[in-house]
Motif scaffolding. Structure first.
Motif, PDB file in Angstrom:
ATOM      1  N   PHE A  64       0.829  -1.207   0.000  1.00 14.08           N
ATOM      2  CA  PHE A  64       0.000   0.000   0.000  1.00 14.08           C
ATOM      3  C   PHE A  64       0.868   1.262   0.000  1.00 14.08           C
ATOM      4  O   PHE A  64       0.604   2.210  -0.738  1.00 14.08           O
ATOM      5  CB  PHE A  64      -0.925   0.010   1.218  1.00 14.08           C
ATOM      6  CG  PHE A  64      -1.662   1.315   1.389  1.00 14.08           C
ATOM      7  CD1 PHE A  64      -2.751   1.614   0.595  1.00 14.08           C
ATOM      8  CD2 PHE A  64      -1.239   2.250   2.322  1.00 14.08           C
ATOM      9  CE1 PHE A  64      -3.412   2.828   0.718  1.00 14.08           C
ATOM     10  CE2 PHE A  64      -1.897   3.457   2.457  1.00 14.08           C
ATOM     11  CZ  PHE A  64      -2.988   3.751   1.663  1.00 14.08           C
ATOM     12  N   LEU A  65       1.892   1.272   0.832  1.00 14.92           N
ATOM     13  CA  LEU A  65       2.744   2.472   0.915  1.00 14.92           C
ATOM     14  C   LEU A  65       3.454   2.747  -0.407  1.00 14.92           C
ATOM     15  O   LEU A  65       3.761   3.899  -0.722  1.00 14.92           O
ATOM     16  CB  LEU A  65       3.756   2.304   2.044  1.00 14.92           C
ATOM     17  CG  LEU A  65       3.172   2.255   3.466  1.00 14.92           C
ATOM     18  CD1 LEU A  65       4.272   1.981   4.487  1.00 14.92           C
ATOM     19  CD2 LEU A  65       2.440   3.548   3.804  1.00 14.92           C
ATOM     20  N   ASN A  66       3.671   1.693  -1.189  1.00 13.50           N
ATOM     21  CA  ASN A  66       4.358   1.868  -2.468  1.00 13.50           C
ATOM     22  C   ASN A  66       3.420   2.064  -3.653  1.00 13.50           C
ATOM     23  O   ASN A  66       3.786   2.712  -4.642  1.00 13.50           O
ATOM     24  CB  ASN A  66       5.272   0.669  -2.747  1.00 13.50           C
ATOM     25  CG  ASN A  66       6.535   0.698  -1.893  1.00 13.50           C
ATOM     26  OD1 ASN A  66       7.442   1.465  -2.147  1.00 13.50           O
ATOM     27  ND2 ASN A  66       6.572  -0.140  -0.863  1.00 13.50           N
ATOM     28  N   HIS A  67       2.220   1.490  -3.556  1.00  9.12           N
ATOM     29  CA  HIS A  67       1.319   1.532  -4.718  1.00  9.12           C
ATOM     30  C   HIS A  67      -0.075   2.064  -4.392  1.00  9.12           C
ATOM     31  O   HIS A  67      -0.916   2.159  -5.305  1.00  9.12           O
ATOM     32  CB  HIS A  67       1.175   0.128  -5.319  1.00  9.12           C
ATOM     33  CG  HIS A  67       2.480  -0.472  -5.765  1.00  9.12           C
ATOM     34  ND1 HIS A  67       3.162  -0.027  -6.883  1.00  9.12           N
ATOM     35  CD2 HIS A  67       3.229  -1.469  -5.223  1.00  9.12           C
ATOM     36  CE1 HIS A  67       4.274  -0.718  -7.011  1.00  9.12           C
ATOM     37  NE2 HIS A  67       4.348  -1.609  -6.027  1.00  9.12           N
ATOM     38  N   GLY A  68      -0.332   2.405  -3.132  1.00  8.21           N
ATOM     39  CA  GLY A  68      -1.671   2.837  -2.750  1.00  8.21           C
ATOM     40  C   GLY A  68      -2.169   4.034  -3.536  1.00  8.21           C
ATOM     41  O   GLY A  68      -3.357   4.137  -3.857  1.00  8.21           O
ATOM     42  N   HIS A  69      -1.258   4.955  -3.866  1.00 12.56           N
ATOM     43  CA  HIS A  69      -1.657   6.140  -4.624  1.00 12.56           C
ATOM     44  C   HIS A  69      -2.206   5.755  -5.997  1.00 12.56           C
ATOM     45  O   HIS A  69      -3.149   6.385  -6.502  1.00 12.56           O
ATOM     46  CB  HIS A  69      -0.481   7.109  -4.771  1.00 12.56           C
ATOM     47  CG  HIS A  69       0.742   6.517  -5.387  1.00 12.56           C
ATOM     48  ND1 HIS A  69       1.539   5.598  -4.732  1.00 12.56           N
ATOM     49  CD2 HIS A  69       1.313   6.717  -6.605  1.00 12.56           C
ATOM     50  CE1 HIS A  69       2.554   5.258  -5.516  1.00 12.56           C
ATOM     51  NE2 HIS A  69       2.432   5.920  -6.659  1.00 12.56           N
TER      52      HIS A  69
END
Length: 862
Positions: free
Chosen positions: A188-193
């Protein structure tokens, strides 16, 4: 109603802002209604300049009824709504100006949103947790002010900042049984955006908004001083009820309406039970106190409960929050009634079965028409009690039974069968709603499985400009979807048009300019139409958008009927094109009706906003100005109708040459491959669409049930109970239709859909068997009152909730307990189990220790 001293101060104060602290049962709703009546009758404000915000639709309806009983018909002009309803109203009104927001936008509840977010949910993360983290990121994007045309970039900046500042809150959503799902969290921290931006695009493609979008959308609109001033100047007196349940972003939206207005905030610190949703009453009320210097008024007199119940509840509150109670109340609150009732009974029962039997028999000992509520901490307990009561009913003769109604998390409008039937209505109002289309297909249409739906929604099909909902509409069976547009250009039948108006309400506001051009296949202008209208009403603040003053329109404007008839002739049998054209078509249609000029006679309608969303779904946005700068056209839109249509026409020609014509063969192949399976449902939907313009919503529901196979489906599947719930829906629609005073046709149906979406989170309406006793969670019971209350399941490990304790929200559990014990007017019984299902001893709730030891107030039997 007798008015006490504090209530009279609230009613009479018309100059100062007010911070009103009013606990349960202190006559707050009546007082606020009398205040509104005083403002209208005293000439301090016109009804349309008064805004009242409530926390639930139930509270809004109660407020409307009470104000109407005091001042009559003027009450109808007072804006009384929930916060979400108000935000939706603002977004609808501003839809024309906010070019990426479709004017036929609909609200998607969390159940519908799961469908759109599911492709991006990390495998082990719960659906609710993923929904929460999406909402959190969206809200913080607004709070951080990360507003740019780069949506993905905005979300990345938001998540990066949240990781630094709110890491524990994020980890909380990624926790499972006390363990953090670090792999999912890392993803999430890497691809959540990227996930959230893709989810937003999915919402936009179905012309939808989720509940968080309602708040964030208005917050972003209000960053524009012109928009903010337009709305803040609309009201002069604003009251906000249940302020303690307002979140930080909600407060910021409200705050932007307050400057220069008279504001009343009403709340009760001790009924704050939504901190887990982001409410922070102490901080917000302190901020209001500092910014607006309000007059503080406290209601001390309780009118709901007898002396015993009131004294018990207040002493419990003092025991739970001694310092806070002492700092807020400068004098002791009092019960208006001197009548004493029975002491509160706390009953320990050997096990869950005996607890259910004890409550059931106590209810049977009361008169059949008694006003009773059974309250629980969570839905699991509600279901167990419901099952127990059903078994116990079977032991009695029919005339001795008591009937119960469990109000679960999904409530009436979230029942599967209700959502399925409502999907037909939603698809009528929003033909792009693929979520509703899939609901209908999967439940009621034979021969279309998941594989076929997936194929239609594949990137290959989308690249040729097709969506699932295209197959639910008859035009696709008559001709290639863009055939009329392409041939219309060749035959010089395409008219690109735009209107400017006195506002953005298509049913009430008036057109002041119509600009249109007829173009050829190369975009060359063949014919021009530009006329101004003297609307006969002031343009007001809309002048700031279009630049045309009342004086200008008086000099250059013509009679409305003359211009409208002229444009009707100009556009007869034309292919109409516009950017977000639904607004322009709707207001033109309504204006024709207002002047008895019939209906538009367009051959077809195409929207460049829809075209560019289909073929370029991943653009940062699809506003006309952005598209004009992104694609090779040489005209800049300016919000003047003629400038805008020249830019729109060039964008149209570009899309036709680069996207529509080259994909024609691929589109026809896809249509021929799939359309046979949709022939019957598309034909039925076409009939339903025709009926929607002339028939009542109840008649449409009868057609769906009887002619579209829904009734037969449930009968053949042995699900007769679901048919009864749909009959409940019919009764609700009947009541709403009787109260509706707006224009007929689709607007009538749209009102019902809005109500369904915005009340989906509230307890079901009791539309039949009015004697059924509700089994209801305390959260759902907030704002309700009963003569007799049974509060069940007061065991440690159940109430207080172990999750709340683990998250450090013990005070919120205390406040929730206080809400529960302030619901009864006459009698309160509290029960708990002494052994669990395995026969092991369990403890009564520690919350019971805060209750007074005075036997005159509380009797303990355990």
């Amino acid at each position: 109603m007798l008015i006490n001293r504090e209530q009279q101060r609230v009613i009479d104060e018309v100059e100062q802002n007010i911070l009103l602290l009013a606990s349960a049962g202190t006559g707050k709703t009546n007082t606020l209604a009398y205040r509104v009546a005083h403002l209208i009758e005293g000439g301090y404000a016109k009804a349309e300049n008064i805004l009242c915000m409530t926390f639930t639709n139930k509270a809004a309806n109660e407020m409307k009824d009470r104000i109407q009983s005091l001042v009559g018909s003027p009450a109808k002009a007072v804006e009384i709504s929930t916060f979400h309803s108000f935000c939706f109203f603002v977004l609808q009104q501003e839809g024309k100006r906010n070019e990426t927001l479709y004017t036929d936008v609909t609200i998607f509840d969390e159940e519908d949103c799961k469908e759109l977010s599911e492709p991006y949910r990390p495998g082990k993360l719960r659906e609710m947790s993923f929904a929460n983290i999406i909402g959190m990121v969206k809200e913080y994007r607004s709070l951080y002010g990360f507003y740019s045309d780069d949506l993905v970039g905005d979300y990345k900046r938001t998540i990066d900042r949240l990781q630094k500042e709110q890491r524990p809150a994020i980890e909380q959503q990624f926790s499972s049984f006390g363990n953090v799902l670090y792999s999912e969290l890392h993803d999430f921290l890497n691809h959540g955006h990227e996930w959230i931006a893709a989810y937003d695009e999915n919402l936009a493609s179905v012309h939808g908004l989720d509940f968080t979008d309602l708040i964030c959308g208005v917050h972003r609109l209000f960053q524009d001083p012109v928009v903010r001033e337009r709305w803040s100047s609309r009201y002069s007196y604003i009251s906000v009820d249940e302020m303690q349940d307002t979140g930080v972003l909600e407060y910021k939206v409200l705050e932007m309406l307050w400057e220069g207005n008279h504001v009343l905030l009403c709340g009760d610190y001790f009924q704050t039970i939504y901190e887990w949703r982001g409410s922070d009453p102490f901080r917000l009320l302190k901020q209001f106190d500092a910014d607006f210097k309000p007059l503080k008024i406290i209601f001390y007199e309780n009118y709901r409960s007898n002396w015993t119940l009131f004294t018990m509840a207040f002493k419990t509150l003092q025991n739970m929050f001694p310092d806070l109670v002492g700092s807020i109340y400068t004098e002791l609150p009092r019960a208006n009634s001197e009548r004493k009732g029975k002491p509160v009974l706390i009953k320990g029962c050997k096990n869950s079965y005996l607890e259910g039997r004890y409550i059931y028999e106590a209810i049977c000992a009361l008169p059949k028409d008694a006003n009773i509520g059974v309250l629980v901490r969570d839905n699991k307990k509600a279901q167990r009690l419901s099952d127990s009561f059903e078994r116990l009913n079977n032991e009695k003769a029919e005339d001795e039974r008591r009937h119960f109604m469990i109000i679960d998390e999904f409530k009436f409008f979230r029942r599967q069968e209700i959502k399925d039937v409502m999907a037909y209505f939603k698809l009528l109002m929003n033909p792009n709603d693929s979520v509703s289309a899939k609901r209908i297909i999967k439940r009621y249409v034979a021969g279309i499985g998941d594989a076929r739906i997936a194929a239609i929604e594949s990137p290959e099909t989308r690249q040729v400009g097709l969506k699932l909902t295209d197959f639910m509409d008859m035009p696709i069976f008559e001709a290639e979807p863009y055939a009329k547009l392409v041939s219309g250009l060749e035959n010089h039948e395409v008219v690109v048009y735009d209107v400017e108006s006195t506002g953005t309400d298509t049913s009430q506001d008036r057109i002041i300019q119509i600009a249109a051009i007829r173009i050829d296949e190369n975009g060359q202008v063949l014919e021009t139409f530009e006329r101004f209208i003297n609307p006969g009403v002031p343009v007001g603040q809309s002048e700031e958008v279009h630049g045309f003053s009342d004086a200008y329109l008086k000099e250059h404007g013509e009679e409305p009927a003359i211009v409208l008839q002229a444009f009707k002739e100009f556009s007869k049998n034309a292919i109409i094109v516009g950017h977000n054209v639904n607004y322009d078509v709707t207001i033109f249609t309504n204006e024709l009706a207002r002047h008895n000029l019939g209906n538009p006679e367009f051959k077809a309608i195409y929207d460049t906003l829809d075209i560019y969303r289909r073929f370029y779904p991943n653009l940062p946005n699809h506003k006309l100005g952005f598209l004009a700068s992104e694609f090779p056209i040489n005209h800049e839109p300016t919000h003047n109708a003629m400038d805008d249509i020249l830019a729109t026409s060039q964008l149209l020609i570009y899309a036709v040459k680069e996207n529509i014509v080259p994909t024609t063969t691929g589109r026809m192949v896809a249509i021929n491959k799939y359309k046979a399976a949709f022939t019957n449902i598309a034909s039925q939907m076409a009939t339903l669409r025709r009926k929607a313009y002339t028939e009542l919503p109840t008649q449409l529901l009868a057609y769906i049930m009887n002619q579209m196979g829904v009734l037969e489906y449930y009968k053949s599947h042995g699900e007769v109970a679901k048919v009864e719930h749909i009959r409940d829906l019919y009764r609700i629609m009947e009541k709403l239709d009787a109260a509706y005073e707006g224009p007929a046709g689709l607007a009538r149906l749209n009102q019902i859909l809005q109500m369904a979406a915005l009340t989906a989170g509230e307890p079901a309406q009791q539309v039949r068997n009015e004697d059924r006793i509700p089994i209801i969670t305390i959260h759902q019971a907030k704002g309700s009152e009963f003569d007799h209350v049974f509060l069940a399941g007061l065991n440690e490990g159940t109430f207080p909730s172990p999750f709340a304790i683990a998250e450090g929200r013990e005070d919120e559990e205390k406040r929730l307990f206080y809400v529960a014990i302030t619901r009864p007017k006459q009698e309160l019984t509290i029960t708990f189990e002494q052994t669990n299902i395995r026969g092991r001893a369990v403890q009564p709730s520690s919350l019971l220790n805060y209750m007074p030891r005075d036997p005159e107030l509380v009797e303990r039997r355990y």
